[in-house]
Design a protein around this motif. Structure first.
Motif, PDB file in Angstrom:
ATOM      1  N   ASP A   1       0.861  -1.180   0.000  1.00 19.27           N
ATOM      2  CA  ASP A   1       0.000   0.000   0.000  1.00 19.27           C
ATOM      3  C   ASP A   1       0.898   1.231   0.000  1.00 19.27           C
ATOM      4  OD1 ASP A   1      -1.946   1.901   0.358  1.00 19.27           O
ATOM      5  OD2 ASP A   1      -2.671   1.155   2.296  1.00 19.27           O
ATOM      6  N   LEU A   2       1.126   1.806  -1.200  1.00 21.06           N
ATOM      7  CA  LEU A   2       1.951   3.011  -1.324  1.00 21.06           C
ATOM      8  C   LEU A   2       1.093   4.259  -1.135  1.00 21.06           C
ATOM      9  CD1 LEU A   2       4.420   2.675  -4.351  1.00 21.06           C
ATOM     10  CD2 LEU A   2       4.886   2.376  -1.921  1.00 21.06           C
ATOM     11  N   CYS A   3       1.733   5.357  -0.674  1.00 20.40           N
ATOM     12  CA  CYS A   3       0.977   6.577  -0.358  1.00 20.40           C
ATOM     13  C   CYS A   3      -0.174   6.180   0.565  1.00 20.40           C
ATOM     14  CB  CYS A   3       0.438   7.240  -1.608  1.00 20.40           C
ATOM     15  SG  CYS A   3       1.666   7.626  -2.874  1.00 20.40           S
ATOM     16  N   CYS A   4       0.150   5.400   1.588  1.00 23.30           N
ATOM     17  CA  CYS A   4      -0.873   4.693   2.362  1.00 23.30           C
ATOM     18  C   CYS A   4      -1.700   5.599   3.258  1.00 23.30           C
ATOM     19  CB  CYS A   4      -0.252   3.569   3.176  1.00 23.30           C
ATOM     20  SG  CYS A   4       0.760   4.114   4.586  1.00 23.30           S
ATOM     21  N   GLY A   5      -1.213   6.816   3.563  1.00 23.79           N
ATOM     22  CA  GLY A   5      -1.967   7.661   4.469  1.00 23.79           C
ATOM     23  C   GLY A   5      -2.210   6.956   5.784  1.00 23.79           C
ATOM     24  N   SER A   6      -3.461   6.870   6.191  1.00 18.34           N
ATOM     25  CA  SER A   6      -3.817   6.206   7.450  1.00 18.34           C
ATOM     26  C   SER A   6      -3.680   4.692   7.379  1.00 18.34           C
ATOM     27  CB  SER A   6      -5.254   6.560   7.837  1.00 18.34           C
ATOM     28  OG  SER A   6      -6.165   6.021   6.897  1.00 18.34           O
ATOM     29  N   GLY A   7      -3.374   4.167   6.206  1.00 20.03           N
ATOM     30  CA  GLY A   7      -3.270   2.714   6.044  1.00 20.03           C
ATOM     31  C   GLY A   7      -4.609   2.045   5.832  1.00 20.03           C
ATOM     32  N   ALA A   8      -5.658   2.841   5.571  1.00 16.82           N
ATOM     33  CA  ALA A   8      -7.002   2.298   5.484  1.00 16.82           C
ATOM     34  C   ALA A   8      -7.162   1.273   4.367  1.00 16.82           C
ATOM     35  CB  ALA A   8      -8.014   3.428   5.299  1.00 16.82           C
ATOM     36  N   LEU A   9      -6.546   1.534   3.202  1.00 17.54           N
ATOM     37  CA  LEU A   9      -6.733   0.620   2.080  1.00 17.54           C
ATOM     38  C   LEU A   9      -6.132  -0.751   2.371  1.00 17.54           C
ATOM     39  CD1 LEU A   9      -7.157   3.487   0.786  1.00 17.54           C
ATOM     40  CD2 LEU A   9      -6.344   2.475  -1.342  1.00 17.54           C
ATOM     41  N   GLY A  10      -4.871  -0.748   2.783  1.00 18.45           N
ATOM     42  CA  GLY A  10      -4.218  -2.017   3.071  1.00 18.45           C
ATOM     43  C   GLY A  10      -4.882  -2.754   4.209  1.00 18.45           C
ATOM     44  N   ALA A  11      -5.268  -2.025   5.255  1.00 20.28           N
ATOM     45  CA  ALA A  11      -5.915  -2.654   6.403  1.00 20.28           C
ATOM     46  C   ALA A  11      -7.257  -3.257   6.015  1.00 20.28           C
ATOM     47  CB  ALA A  11      -6.089  -1.642   7.529  1.00 20.28           C
ATOM     48  N   ALA A  12      -8.033  -2.525   5.210  1.00 24.11           N
ATOM     49  CA  ALA A  12      -9.328  -3.042   4.776  1.00 24.11           C
ATOM     50  C   ALA A  12      -9.167  -4.267   3.888  1.00 24.11           C
ATOM     51  CB  ALA A  12     -10.104  -1.952   4.040  1.00 24.11           C
ATOM     52  N   LEU A  13      -8.180  -4.236   3.002  1.00 26.08           N
ATOM     53  CA  LEU A  13      -7.951  -5.381   2.125  1.00 26.08           C
ATOM     54  C   LEU A  13      -7.511  -6.596   2.927  1.00 26.08           C
ATOM     55  CD1 LEU A  13      -7.839  -6.520  -0.737  1.00 26.08           C
ATOM     56  CD2 LEU A  13      -5.494  -5.677  -0.913  1.00 26.08           C
ATOM     57  N   ALA A  14      -6.640  -6.383   3.914  1.00 25.88           N
ATOM     58  CA  ALA A  14      -6.175  -7.496   4.747  1.00 25.88           C
ATOM     59  C   ALA A  14      -7.313  -8.088   5.567  1.00 25.88           C
ATOM     60  CB  ALA A  14      -5.058  -7.015   5.670  1.00 25.88           C
ATOM     61  N   THR A  15      -8.301  -7.266   5.898  1.00 30.10           N
ATOM     62  CA  THR A  15      -9.444  -7.758   6.660  1.00 30.10           C
ATOM     63  C   THR A  15     -10.331  -8.653   5.817  1.00 30.10           C
ATOM     64  OG1 THR A  15      -9.444  -5.779   8.072  1.00 30.10           O
ATOM     65  CG2 THR A  15     -11.473  -7.056   7.991  1.00 30.10           C
ATOM     66  N   VAL A  16     -10.539  -8.270   4.567  1.00 27.15           N
ATOM     67  CA  VAL A  16     -11.420  -9.055   3.707  1.00 27.15           C
ATOM     68  C   VAL A  16     -10.687 -10.215   3.043  1.00 27.15           C
ATOM     69  CG1 VAL A  16     -11.099  -7.695   1.596  1.00 27.15           C
ATOM     70  CG2 VAL A  16     -13.275  -8.841   2.009  1.00 27.15           C
ATOM     71  N   CYS A  17      -9.370 -10.099   2.896  1.00 29.92           N
ATOM     72  CA  CYS A  17      -8.560 -11.154   2.273  1.00 29.92           C
ATOM     73  C   CYS A  17      -7.536 -11.654   3.294  1.00 29.92           C
ATOM     74  CB  CYS A  17      -7.854 -10.627   1.026  1.00 29.92           C
ATOM     75  SG  CYS A  17      -8.964 -10.048  -0.268  1.00 29.92           S
ATOM     76  N   ALA A  18      -7.972 -12.531   4.142  1.00 26.10           N
ATOM     77  CA  ALA A  18      -7.098 -13.021   5.206  1.00 26.10           C
ATOM     78  C   ALA A  18      -5.891 -13.744   4.631  1.00 26.10           C
ATOM     79  CB  ALA A  18      -7.876 -13.963   6.123  1.00 26.10           C
ATOM     80  N   GLY A  19      -4.739 -13.569   5.277  1.00 25.09           N
ATOM     81  CA  GLY A  19      -3.549 -14.309   4.891  1.00 25.09           C
ATOM     82  C   GLY A  19      -2.641 -13.598   3.920  1.00 25.09           C
ATOM     83  N   VAL A  20      -2.990 -12.356   3.512  1.00 24.37           N
ATOM     84  CA  VAL A  20      -2.078 -11.627   2.640  1.00 24.37           C
ATOM     85  C   VAL A  20      -0.882 -11.137   3.450  1.00 24.37           C
ATOM     86  CG1 VAL A  20      -3.924 -10.891   1.096  1.00 24.37           C
ATOM     87  CG2 VAL A  20      -3.219  -9.386   2.972  1.00 24.37           C
TER      88      VAL A  20
END
Length: 290
Positions: free
Chosen positions: A117-136
């Motif tokens: 997650d580049l230019c991640c800011g608060s990290g919301a995108l990566g965190a949300a994706l990791a929540t819906v796609c477990a194991g990344v």
């Protein structure tokens, strides 16, 4: 980047009775917020009442919001894909339209996929994706120290990952080169000359580096795509949000970098996402290409 979104009707505290003290201040809070120009005064009043533990605390929250501070900065969190993401003052507030970017990425990620997650800011995108796609395997980076602090909290809450401080790919471990399956890049895309047109909530209270995309709004995207092929695994994907009017130029930038663009749109969220894919390794005329 889009302008701040309205409070979600699915947010906690859907009524003033959820406050820990009397709901009597509700009409007065609504009136103060309306007078300050808050379009969604009733929704915001409910959230502020729910967050306050005393009348004095409520007065402080309302004063900050009426003074122009983004609601999410007043509360200390933003709702994103049904999750509460920590957002400190000065940090870019994740927009609801960007949920579409996560939705597109979720179609591509699998357990074990390396996600950056580049230019991640608060990290919301990566965190949300990791929540819906477990194991990344999640990695995130941002140049803004305040954003990195938020991202570390949000990524930890989503199950963990590594968050780095630095400019684009610079802080990433060299071991990730050629291994990234999904590269999220919520790059700034507001043209510099249009920065003054943004609402004060964004223009004054969010980091300029998270908004200003340069002369045509695509400067940061050019830098991201220039390095993407080295970091993506064969068949890996770069996903970014852009405006509808910038789509053709963004696709041309992607193509020039050796990636194959695909444009997706959400009419519901008024969002445009480009997925840029690195060609998979293939045997061409007896040699390996890609």
């Amino acid at each position: 980047m889009s302008v701040p979104h309205s409070p979600s009707s699915s947010s906690p505290s859907s009524s003033p009775s959820s406050s820990s003290f009397s709901a009597a201040p509700f009409p007065g809070v609504v009136a103060r917020l309306r007078a300050a120009g808050c379009v969604f005064a009733e929704d915001e009043a409910r959230l502020l009442l729910a967050a306050a533990t005393t009348p004095a605390a409520l007065d402080g929250l309302v004063e900050r919001r009426a003074g122009g501070l983004p609601l999410e900065h007043v509360l200390g969190w933003a709702e994103f894909r049904g999750l509460r993401m920590a957002v400190d003052p000065g940090v870019f507030v994740p927009r609801r339209r960007t949920e579409f970017l996560v939705e597109r990425a979720a179609l591509l990620a699998r357990p074990g996929t390396v996600v950056v997650d580049l230019c991640c800011g608060s990290g919301a995108l990566g965190a949300a994706l990791a929540t819906v796609c477990a194991g990344v395997e999640l990695h995130a980076a941002d140049i803004d120290p305040a954003a990195v602090r938020c991202a570390r909290r949000n990524v930890a809450a989503a199950g963990g990952g590594e968050v780095y401080e630095g400019d684009l790919y610079t802080p990433l471990p060299a071991a990730l080169r050629g291994r990234v399956g999904v590269l999220l890049a919520n790059v700034p895309y507001v043209p510099t000359e249009e920065m003054g047109l943004l609402p004060p909530e964004a223009r004054v209270h969010e980091a300029r580096v998270a908004l200003d995309g340069g002369a045509d709004g695509l400067d940061v995207l050019r830098r991201v795509t220039a390095g993407a092929r080295d970091w993506l695994a064969p068949g890996g994907h770069l996903l970014f949000e852009t405006s509808d009017r910038q789509t053709s130029r963004a696709a041309a930038i992607v193509t020039a970098a050796g990636l194959t663009p695909r444009v997706s749109r959400s009419e519901e969220l008024y969002a445009t996402v480009v997925t840029a894919t690195r060609p998979a390794l293939s045997v061409v005329d007896g040699s390996i290409g890609g």
